[in-house]
Write a protein that holds these residues in place. Sequence first.
Motif, PDB file in Angstrom:
ATOM      1  N   ASP A 101       0.830  -1.243   0.015  1.00  0.00           N
ATOM      2  CA  ASP A 101      -0.295   0.035  -0.082  1.00  0.00           C
ATOM      3  C   ASP A 101       0.986   1.425  -0.220  1.00  0.00           C
ATOM      4  O   ASP A 101       2.073   1.347   0.266  1.00  0.00           O
ATOM      5  N   ASP A 114      -8.018   0.946   6.184  1.00  0.00           N
ATOM      6  CA  ASP A 114      -8.212   0.271   5.023  1.00  0.00           C
ATOM      7  C   ASP A 114      -6.783  -0.540   4.912  1.00  0.00           C
ATOM      8  O   ASP A 114      -6.741  -1.816   4.631  1.00  0.00           O
ATOM      9  N   THR A 115      -5.520   0.072   5.082  1.00  0.00           N
ATOM     10  CA  THR A 115      -4.537  -0.350   5.083  1.00  0.00           C
ATOM     11  C   THR A 115      -4.118  -1.663   6.309  1.00  0.00           C
ATOM     12  O   THR A 115      -3.382  -2.777   5.521  1.00  0.00           O
ATOM     13  N   ARG A 118      -6.067  -4.540   4.854  1.00  0.00           N
ATOM     14  CA  ARG A 118      -5.051  -5.225   3.871  1.00  0.00           C
ATOM     15  C   ARG A 118      -4.017  -6.045   4.375  1.00  0.00           C
ATOM     16  O   ARG A 118      -3.863  -7.070   3.953  1.00  0.00           O
ATOM     17  N   ARG A 122      -3.608 -10.184   4.043  1.00  0.00           N
ATOM     18  CA  ARG A 122      -2.656 -10.843   3.436  1.00  0.00           C
ATOM     19  C   ARG A 122      -2.004 -11.644   4.394  1.00  0.00           C
ATOM     20  O   ARG A 122      -1.552 -12.899   3.878  1.00  0.00           O
TER      21      ARG A 122
END
Length: 244
Positions: A101, A114-115, A118, A122
């Motif tokens: 990101d 949001d990061t 993610r 992941r």
Amino acid sequence: MKKLITTVIIDDELHSRDELTFLLGRYDELEIIGEADSGEKGLEVVMRKKPDVVFVDIEMPQMSGLELAKSLQNMKNVPLIIFATAYVDYAAKAFRVQALDYLVKPFDEEQLQDTVERIKERLAFSGKQEDIKTGIEKLAVEDEGRIVYLSPADITYLFREDRETIICTLDGKYSSKTPIKELEGKLHGYPFFRTHKSYLVNLNKVEQLIPWFNGAYQVKVVGQKEEIPVSRNYVKLLRERLEL
């Protein structure tokens, strides 16, 4: 006990590190285990602490965040890279070094959330087992109209020449149109190391590390006469991967 996502922050500006530390501190699943005020120090911290995630600025003196990210790609367990920068025009370059990101200062809390999501997705997807390979797995190489299946353990090294990738084994050499970067991705999880932009070496086949000039080295691998170049920036990391 639930494992936390270990995190390192690298930024030459103290207030930016403090702000990011404060914002990330709101997430119980994250644990900040280190920080650094330069790319060089950041590389040392990451190599020593082996975090899951690295938040790194791009514009830093001497070693930039992009240069740091490229160096980290040679780690056995490559951390997730999040660029946190005041500059929007580096985004394309950032994703070329496989950044997860790209955050722009001043940090937007919704974007940061949001990061973090993610990151969680992941790591949950990989299960932290990216380096475990099981079952029958071979590298399929198109060579002169045929498909050759190579065991990664049999490959000594690969290199890019003109518009072809040459894959060297103890039994012979194979030519492929597949870019070396794509083959490196397919071999992720096996002990291959990028010694130079055009060379990828199987660490299990390395016999010697030979001084060359200006801090650069060459590698000698089993069964091959050629000596493979090692860029100065990768020498220390290569030795750490090779030596007990």
